[in-house]
Write a protein that holds these residues in place. Structure first.
Motif, mmCIF file in Angstrom:
data_model
loop_
_atom_site.group_PDB
_atom_site.id
_atom_site.type_symbol
_atom_site.label_atom_id
_atom_site.label_comp_id
_atom_site.label_asym_id
_atom_site.label_seq_id
_atom_site.Cartn_x
_atom_site.Cartn_y
_atom_site.Cartn_z
ATOM 1 N N ARG A 76 0.836 -1.201 0.000
ATOM 2 C CA ARG A 76 0.000 0.000 0.000
ATOM 3 C C ARG A 76 0.869 1.248 0.000
ATOM 4 O O ARG A 76 1.908 1.309 0.639
ATOM 5 N N GLN A 77 0.377 2.254 -0.719
ATOM 6 C CA GLN A 77 1.081 3.518 -0.787
ATOM 7 C C GLN A 77 0.490 4.580 0.158
ATOM 8 O O GLN A 77 1.133 5.600 0.403
ATOM 9 N N PHE A 78 -0.729 4.329 0.643
ATOM 10 C CA PHE A 78 -1.405 5.322 1.485
ATOM 11 C C PHE A 78 -1.935 4.643 2.737
ATOM 12 O O PHE A 78 -2.466 3.525 2.673
ATOM 13 N N TYR A 79 -1.738 5.300 3.850
ATOM 14 C CA TYR A 79 -2.236 4.802 5.132
ATOM 15 C C TYR A 79 -2.949 5.950 5.842
ATOM 16 O O TYR A 79 -2.496 7.110 5.792
ATOM 17 N N TRP A 80 -4.045 5.589 6.498
ATOM 18 C CA TRP A 80 -4.758 6.580 7.293
ATOM 19 C C TRP A 80 -3.969 6.916 8.546
ATOM 20 O O TRP A 80 -3.133 6.126 8.991
ATOM 21 N N PRO A 81 -4.214 8.103 9.081
ATOM 22 C CA PRO A 81 -3.424 8.484 10.275
ATOM 23 C C PRO A 81 -3.608 7.540 11.444
ATOM 24 O O PRO A 81 -2.704 7.393 12.266
ATOM 25 N N TRP A 82 -4.766 6.913 11.541
ATOM 26 C CA TRP A 82 -4.985 6.027 12.685
ATOM 27 C C TRP A 82 -4.490 4.602 12.434
ATOM 28 O O TRP A 82 -4.590 3.755 13.300
ATOM 29 N N GLU A 83 -3.971 4.348 11.219
ATOM 30 C CA GLU A 83 -3.444 3.019 10.919
ATOM 31 C C GLU A 83 -1.944 2.975 11.199
ATOM 32 O O GLU A 83 -1.229 3.967 11.032
ATOM 33 N N ASP A 84 -1.496 1.824 11.599
ATOM 34 C CA ASP A 84 -0.067 1.620 11.866
ATOM 35 C C ASP A 84 0.643 1.248 10.562
ATOM 36 O O ASP A 84 0.232 0.307 9.865
ATOM 37 N N ARG A 85 1.675 2.015 10.251
ATOM 38 C CA ARG A 85 2.466 1.721 9.052
ATOM 39 C C ARG A 85 3.406 0.554 9.357
ATOM 40 O O ARG A 85 4.129 0.582 10.353
ATOM 41 N N PRO A 86 3.431 -0.475 8.519
ATOM 42 C CA PRO A 86 4.317 -1.630 8.808
ATOM 43 C C PRO A 86 5.785 -1.220 8.714
ATOM 44 O O PRO A 86 6.187 -0.477 7.824
#
Length: 465
Positions: A76-86
């Motif tokens: 994924r190229q986009f993550y929501w602010p409340w999601e944890d980036r791997p």
């Protein structure tokens, strides 16, 4: 149950027991030796698939559906602010094996003493590769001798070779006037008689060198007439054009050196070039020029074309380029050697004959001045002369004894004349000595063997007594 039935059963019980025992004791019927184990179906734990699973009704095999790996999701190229980036795990360093250090023996032991006294290994230092020092370029501002080279692409190689010959001579300059793809046949490319005359009007040269002919194996056109190559009319026209070019230099009193065309790889072209060289040789020599034949320098002992051969230093080198026509640098230098010999002969560059060294006068020793101090010698040559004068003179070598002078020719005597004595009689041999022992008569006339000498190997007589 009545008593009567029980009594009958009681009586029949032993008989039934004996019959059951007989059934247990009777053996099974004998089986065949081979193949009996395959007669009865056995269960191996698997079931046979139905025929419809592999074959269709028309007899062809039914293709099985292919199974593919499940598609992987793209990162994924986009993550929501409340999601944890791997977070990507850092690569673990690979363990490397290192040889454990060798334990050093104690100094007091024998191994330690041998280790301490081990001779050091001397590494040979390789010298840097030797580079040839570049010769300083000699500026030729006002050369007294100017050599102009006229011709085709082979004349260009000849010019480069002559330039290498005279690169150390500041008084000689080589001028390249070669034109590729030119010749004496195609006047529409270059008319060499007119081009040479125009150049001599604006420039002054000392010698002219010409090399033409490699592009001349083609028909000659004069107006509406066309003459096939090497036909009789073609030869006459070509000879006329050679004489016209030679006359341009003859009128200006410029020495002409015409270098013959060397052989090439093509056999048919080589034969035609040999015929063209014969025409040029005859025309140039009649015009007072010098024809130089460079043919022997580029063939073998069977008069065949060679790509490689000995250079001027006698080393094997590549003389011709890949096309089999033009020259390498070594080949150009070898081609220029044929013209160089004639040029140096004309310029008088031959080495002068060594003359006997004349004895140099030794300056007398300067007398000391009035104040007792000798005069100062500032000149190194004067110091050398003074030291030479102070050395003791060596005794003169004894003279070489004169040998008798032999005549250039002896007395002339005819070989067929018989020798005559002063008295007029024929000369006879020496008178034979007397045969006192009779060996001559016994050996030559009677054929008997000569008597052996006593004690010699052929003396087979018994000793006396």
């Amino acid at each position: 149950m009545t008593l009567a039935k029980l009594a009958v059963l009681r009586r029949a019980l032993p008989a039934l027991a004996c019959a059951g025992l007989a059934l247990l004791v009777v053996p099974e019927p004998a089986r065949a030796q081979w193949g009996d184990s395959y007669d009865q179906p056995q269960d191996y734990g698997y079931r046979r698939r139905s025929r419809d699973a592999y074959y269709r009704d028309d007899g062809y095999r039914q293709p099985q559906p292919r199974r593919y790996a499940p598609p992987q999701e793209a990162p994924r190229q986009f993550y929501w602010p409340w999601e944890d980036r791997p977070q990507q795990a850092a690569p673990q360093p690979q363990p490397t094996y290192r040889r454990p250090p060798r334990p050093k023996p104690p100094v007091g032991t024998a191994d330690g003493a041998r280790e301490n006294h081990r001779p050091a290994v001397k590494r040979r230092v390789q010298p840097p590769p030797a580079t040839e020092p570049q010769k300083p370029a000699i500026a030729k501002t006002e050369p007294s001798v100017r050599i102009a080279v006229f011709g085709d692409s082979l004349a260009d190689s000849l010019s480069r070779g002559l330039d290498d010959v005279f690169e150390d001579n500041a008084d000689v300059a080589v001028i390249d006037r070669a034109k590729p793809d030119s010749g004496l046949v195609r006047r529409d490319v270059v008319d060499w008689a007119s081009a040479a005359a125009d150049y001599l009007k604006i420039s002054k040269i000392s010698y002219a060198v010409v090399l033409l002919g490699v592009n001349d194996r083609q028909p000659i056109r004069e107006g509406d007439q066309s003459y096939e190559a090497l036909s009789d009319r073609w030869r006459e026209t070509y000879r006329t054009r050679v004489e016209a070019l030679a006359k341009v230099f003859q009128d200006q009193k410029i020495p002409l050196i015409w270098v013959g065309t060397p052989p090439v790889r093509s056999e048919s072209l080589t034969k035609d070039l040999a015929a063209i060289n014969d025409i040029v040789r005859d025309a140039v020599q009649k015009a007072g020029g010098i024809f130089v034949d460079a043919w022997p320098g580029f063939v073998d002992d069977r008069n065949r074309f060679v790509m490689t051969g000995p250079d001027l230093e006698g080393q094997a080198a590549k003389l011709r380029t890949a096309d089999g026509v033009h020259f390498t640098r070594a080949g150009a230098r070898k081609l220029a050697h044929f013209a160089d010999v004639e040029l140096k002969r004309m310029m008088g560059s031959a080495a002068p004959a060594t003359s006997e060294a004349t004895p140099t006068a030794v300056a007398p020793i300067q007398a000391p001045g009035l104040d007792g101090s000798a005069s100062k010698l500032d000149d190194i040559a004067a110091i050398d002369r003074q030291i030479t004068a102070m050395l003791p003179s060596l005794p003169e070598p004894p003279g070489i004894p004169a040998l008798p002078v032999k005549p250039a020719a002896g007395q002339v005597v005819p070989l067929g004349r018989a020798e005559i004595s002063p008295g007029g009689t024929l000369a006879s041999g020496r008178q034979p000595d007397g045969d006192a022992s009779g060996n001559v008569e016994r050996t030559l006339q009677r054929g008997s063997a000569p008597l052996p000498q006593p004690g010699r190997a052929d003396d087979f007589r018994w000793p006396p007594g």
